[in-house]
Each structure stands twice: as structure tokens, then as C-alpha cells.
Design an enzyme around this catalytic site. Structure first.
Site, PDB file in Angstrom:
ATOM      1  N   CYS A 120       0.866  -1.185   0.000  1.00 32.91           N
ATOM      2  CA  CYS A 120       0.000   0.000   0.000  1.00 32.91           C
ATOM      3  C   CYS A 120       0.899   1.230   0.000  1.00 32.91           C
ATOM      4  CB  CYS A 120      -0.882   0.004   1.237  1.00 32.91           C
ATOM      5  SG  CYS A 120      -2.129   1.309   1.228  1.00 32.91           S
ATOM      6  N   CYS A 122       0.047   4.396   1.341  1.00 29.08           N
ATOM      7  CA  CYS A 122      -0.271   5.507   2.266  1.00 29.08           C
ATOM      8  C   CYS A 122       0.886   5.859   3.194  1.00 29.08           C
ATOM      9  CB  CYS A 122      -1.534   5.220   3.059  1.00 29.08           C
ATOM     10  SG  CYS A 122      -1.420   3.780   4.124  1.00 29.08           S
ATOM     11  N   LYS A 195     -12.102  -4.349   3.466  1.00 30.99           N
ATOM     12  CA  LYS A 195     -11.477  -3.380   4.363  1.00 30.99           C
ATOM     13  C   LYS A 195     -12.375  -2.155   4.434  1.00 30.99           C
ATOM     14  CE  LYS A 195      -7.358  -0.572   5.027  1.00 30.99           C
ATOM     15  NZ  LYS A 195      -5.958  -0.338   4.650  1.00 30.99           N
ATOM     16  N   ARG A 205      -2.472   5.205  12.256  1.00 26.13           N
ATOM     17  CA  ARG A 205      -2.065   6.332  11.411  1.00 26.13           C
ATOM     18  C   ARG A 205      -1.076   7.232  12.140  1.00 26.13           C
ATOM     19  NH1 ARG A 205      -7.902   7.308   8.329  1.00 26.13           N
ATOM     20  NH2 ARG A 205      -7.910   5.216   7.412  1.00 26.13           N
ATOM     21  N   ARG A 217     -10.603   8.250   3.298  1.00 25.44           N
ATOM     22  CA  ARG A 217     -10.422   7.090   2.415  1.00 25.44           C
ATOM     23  C   ARG A 217     -11.749   6.498   1.943  1.00 25.44           C
ATOM     24  NH1 ARG A 217      -5.212   7.162   3.510  1.00 25.44           N
ATOM     25  NH2 ARG A 217      -4.244   6.360   5.412  1.00 25.44           N
ATOM     26  N   LYS A 248     -11.370  -6.554   7.807  1.00 23.76           N
ATOM     27  CA  LYS A 248     -10.705  -5.568   8.661  1.00 23.76           C
ATOM     28  C   LYS A 248     -11.590  -4.350   8.830  1.00 23.76           C
ATOM     29  CE  LYS A 248      -6.804  -2.479   8.530  1.00 23.76           C
ATOM     30  NZ  LYS A 248      -5.801  -1.880   7.717  1.00 23.76           N
TER      31      LYS A 248
HETATM   32  C1  PBG Z   1      -3.011   0.806   5.031  1.00 21.14           C
HETATM   33  C2  PBG Z   1      -3.261   0.160   6.319  1.00 21.14           C
HETATM   34  C3  PBG Z   1      -3.905   0.709   7.425  1.00 21.14           C
HETATM   35  C4  PBG Z   1      -3.919  -0.262   8.422  1.00 21.14           C
HETATM   36  C5  PBG Z   1      -3.267  -1.380   7.917  1.00 21.14           C
HETATM   37  N1  PBG Z   1      -2.879  -1.105   6.597  1.00 21.14           N
HETATM   38  C6  PBG Z   1      -4.398   2.068   7.676  1.00 21.14           C
HETATM   39  C7  PBG Z   1      -5.431   2.698   6.877  1.00 21.14           C
HETATM   40  O1  PBG Z   1      -6.111   2.125   6.030  1.00 21.14           O
HETATM   41  O2  PBG Z   1      -5.572   3.900   7.125  1.00 21.14           O
HETATM   42  C8  PBG Z   1      -4.530  -0.090   9.773  1.00 21.14           C
HETATM   43  C9  PBG Z   1      -4.254  -1.125  10.772  1.00 21.14           C
HETATM   44  C10 PBG Z   1      -4.596  -0.763  12.167  1.00 21.14           C
HETATM   45  O3  PBG Z   1      -5.340   0.185  12.453  1.00 21.14           O
HETATM   46  O4  PBG Z   1      -4.103  -1.478  13.051  1.00 21.14           O
HETATM   47  N2  PBG Z   1      -1.764   0.548   4.531  1.00 21.14           N
END
Ligand code: PBG
Length: 322
Positions: A120, A122, A195, A205, A217, A248
Site C-alpha cells: 500500500c 499511504c 477493508k 495512522r 479514504r 478488517k
Molecule cells: C493501510 C493500512 C492501514 C492499516 C493497515 N494497513 C491504515 C489505513 O487504512 O488507514 C490499519 C491497521 C490498524 O489500524 O491497526 N496501509
């Protein structure tokens, strides 16, 4: 048969009886431990909203992973904090990017640990979105090629499983084809299939410095209200070549975990995310709940719902008790 012939309490009488009829048993084999890695040396910096979890430099990450293996936990998933963020998230696909360095070190020094990488953008983009931004939104199709490149660079570094979490349409197919073209046809994909655009990601974050600089998002992650749509997402990912799927967050979405497992019968993971962890930790620290018991009850409920694997920041704590 009903009362007084049937008495449900008969089998609850002693701990041994309760153990004998227990339907769901947590095992350390169920756990995947999430870890944050950054550049530097000797860095082990606690994440304020996630007590007991740290940002590690690679040398410290290796030590942590040795402990993870000692506890019997089979796998970790890695999240990287790059030295520089830019518009495209270039460090995310660089052979000397933080994740690539970390994976090479772990595969060399802790060889019997399964290393999963989060695919990813981000964490690597200045704007904090999960792909390429054009105008005010993430552009789906131009992001796909870069996701493929990221997965291949993780594979080249030695990752055992890649886990795309970006929620672009078509990413599993794009990643599968990029991996196959580059000689990694045996590398499994764990797709973050359902997700949700969740407020429970807050502490993550902070940990990964990945909050979006503008907007949110919701144009790519799912609406928390939708269950049927989650089934469609999972189905598409399986058709595109996902070997395992993920739901998730976990606790607010136990119904989705159950539906996914019942319908598809593929290895199903659930991510007990940062906010779920932080709530239990915080209430435990205040003495408002018994943290250990609540943790085990929460993890058991995720497994009972149908999860085969649980990504959880509690993995080490739970492993010590099991
Ligand atoms: C994005 C990603 C996120 C999490 C895992 N992979 C954050 C998001 O979508 O903002 C969150 C995991 C967590 O809150 O423990 N790469």
C-alpha cells in the site's frame, strides 16, 4: 428434551468439564504480529496510543522478531516508515526502501519466521493516500502498476506473503500477474478483501504517520454499513487470485467474518486493528476492565466468528498466556 431432563449447567460444573466441551480454542498458530519499521539504528520508540508497540530500526526489529519466534508466533506483518515521502510514494518500491531492507535482514537473521509485507502507498506518499492522487481522488488504474512493482520488490527482498491493503479495484489481479511475470508464481497473496473505512485505524495512522493530508479514504475503503458488498469484494479478490482473504477491522465486523468463512471456505484472516487494541489497553490501564480476560475473550470471539488467522497487536501478550 427440556428442563428438568436437560440441564445445561451440568457441563459447566468444573474447569475440566468446561475444557472438554470448549468449541473454540485459541492457538499461537493463529497469530500474525504487526510491526513498524523505520530507518536508523538502535531505535525502539514506543507508540503512545499503542502501549507495548514500537517503531523499530532494523537492528531492533531483528531482536523483536527473535522474541516473536521464541513465543511460537509464526508470522509478522511489516509496515514501513520511509525516510522521505513524495507524491508517488517512491520509497515504497525502491530496492533500498525501508521494508526491502528489513525483509532482507529478517530472512537472513530470523529465517524461520514468515514475513508478510503490507502492499500500500499511504505510508510512503506525502498526501497519505493509498495510491496516486489525480485531482482530489486516488486514481485506480495508474495505481495498479505501482502496486505490482511494490509487490515484486517485496518478493525480491524475500517476503513470504504479500498483503495488498489499498482497496483499488483489480489490484489482486495486477499483483498476481506482476509476481508471475517476475518469477514469483509461488508467492501467496493475502488480500485485505473487505477493508472498511473505519475510525478504528486512528492509532495506526499515528504510528505510521499515514493519516491522509486531505479528505479521507471513503472513496476506496468500504462503507461500514455494507455486508453484501463485502461478500462481493471477497469474491472478486478470490477470482483475481487471492490465496487468503482478510476482513478488517475485526470486532465490529464479526458478522462479516462469519459470512465470508461460510460462503467461501478459504483461509480467512481478521485484523484486530489498532483502535480495537488501544481501547482495551486504555480501559485496562485505568483499571476499568480486566485487560487479560477481555483480550482473550475478544480474540476468542474473532476465532469463533470464523477467522483462521488473527492479525493482532496482542499476539505477544496472548502467546505468553496460552
Ligand atoms: C493501510 C493500512 C492501514 C492499516 C493497515 N494497513 C491504515 C489505513 O487504512 O488507514 C490499519 C491497521 C490498524 O489500524 O491497526 N496501509
Amino acid at each position: 428434551m427440556s428442563f428438568p431432563i436437560t440441564r445445561m449447567r451440568r457441563l459447566r460444573k468444573t474447569e475440566t468439564l468446561r475444557r472438554m466441551v470448549r468449541e473454540t480454542v485459541l492457538s499461537v498458530d493463529d497469530f500474525i504480529f504487526p510491526l513498524f519499521v523505520q530507518h536508523g539504528e538502535g531505535v525502539k520508540k514506543e507508540i503512545p496510543s499503542m502501549p507495548g508497540n514500537y517503531r523499530f530500526s532494523v537492528d531492533e526489529l531483528v531482536k523483536e522478531c527473535r522474541e516473536v519466534v521464541k513465543l511460537g508466533i509464526p508470522a509478522v506483518i511489516l509496515f514501513g516508515i520511509p525516510a522521505h515521502k513524495d507524491e508517488l510514494g517512491s520509497e515504497g518500491i525502491a530496492d533500498d526502501g525501508i521494508i526491502q531492507i528489513a525483509v532482507r535482514a529478517l530472512k537472513k537473521k530470523v529465517p524461520n519466521l514468515t514475513v508478510i509485507t503490507d502492499v500500500c502507498f499511504c505510508e510512503y506518499t506525502g498526501h497519505g493516500h493509498c495510491g496516486h492522487v489525480i485531482g482530489n481522488d486516488v486514481d485506480n488504474d495508474s495505481t495498479l502498476e505501482w502496486l505490482g512493482k511494490m509487490a515484486v520488490s517485496h518478493a525480491r527482498a524475500g517476503a513470504d506473503i504479500v498483503a495488498p491493503s489499498d482497496m483499488m479495484d483489480g489490484r489482486v489481479a495486477a499483483i498476481r500477474s506482476a509476481l508471475d511475470k517476475n518469477g514469483f508464481s509461488h508467492l501467496p497473496i493475502l488480500a485485505y478483501a473487505a477493508k472498511f473505512a473505519s475510525a478504528f485505524y486512528g492509532p495506526f495512522r499515528d504510528a505510521a504517520d499515514s493519516a491522509p493530508a486531505f479528505g479521507d479514504r471513503r472513496s476506496y475503503q468500504m462503507d461500514p454499513a455494507n455486508g453484501d458488498e463485502a461478500i462481493r469484494e471477497v469474491e472478486l479478490d478470490i477470482l483475481e487470485g487471492a490465496d487468503m482473504v482478510m476482513v478488517k477491522p475485526a470486532l465490529p465486523y464479526l458478522d462479516i467474518i462469519r459470512r465470508v468463512k461460510e460462503k467461501f471456505r478459504v483461509p480467512t484472516a481478521a485484523y484486530n486493528v489498532s483502535g480495537e487494541f488501544a481501547m482495551i489497553k486504555a480501559a485496562g490501564q485505568k483499571g476499568w476492565i480486566d485487560e487479560e480476560r477481555v483480550m482473550l475473550e475478544a480474540l476468542t470471539s474473532i476465532k469463533r466468528a470464523g477467522a483462521d488467522l488473527i492479525l493482532t497487536y496482542f499476539a505477544k501478550d496472548a502467546a505468553r498466556l496460552l
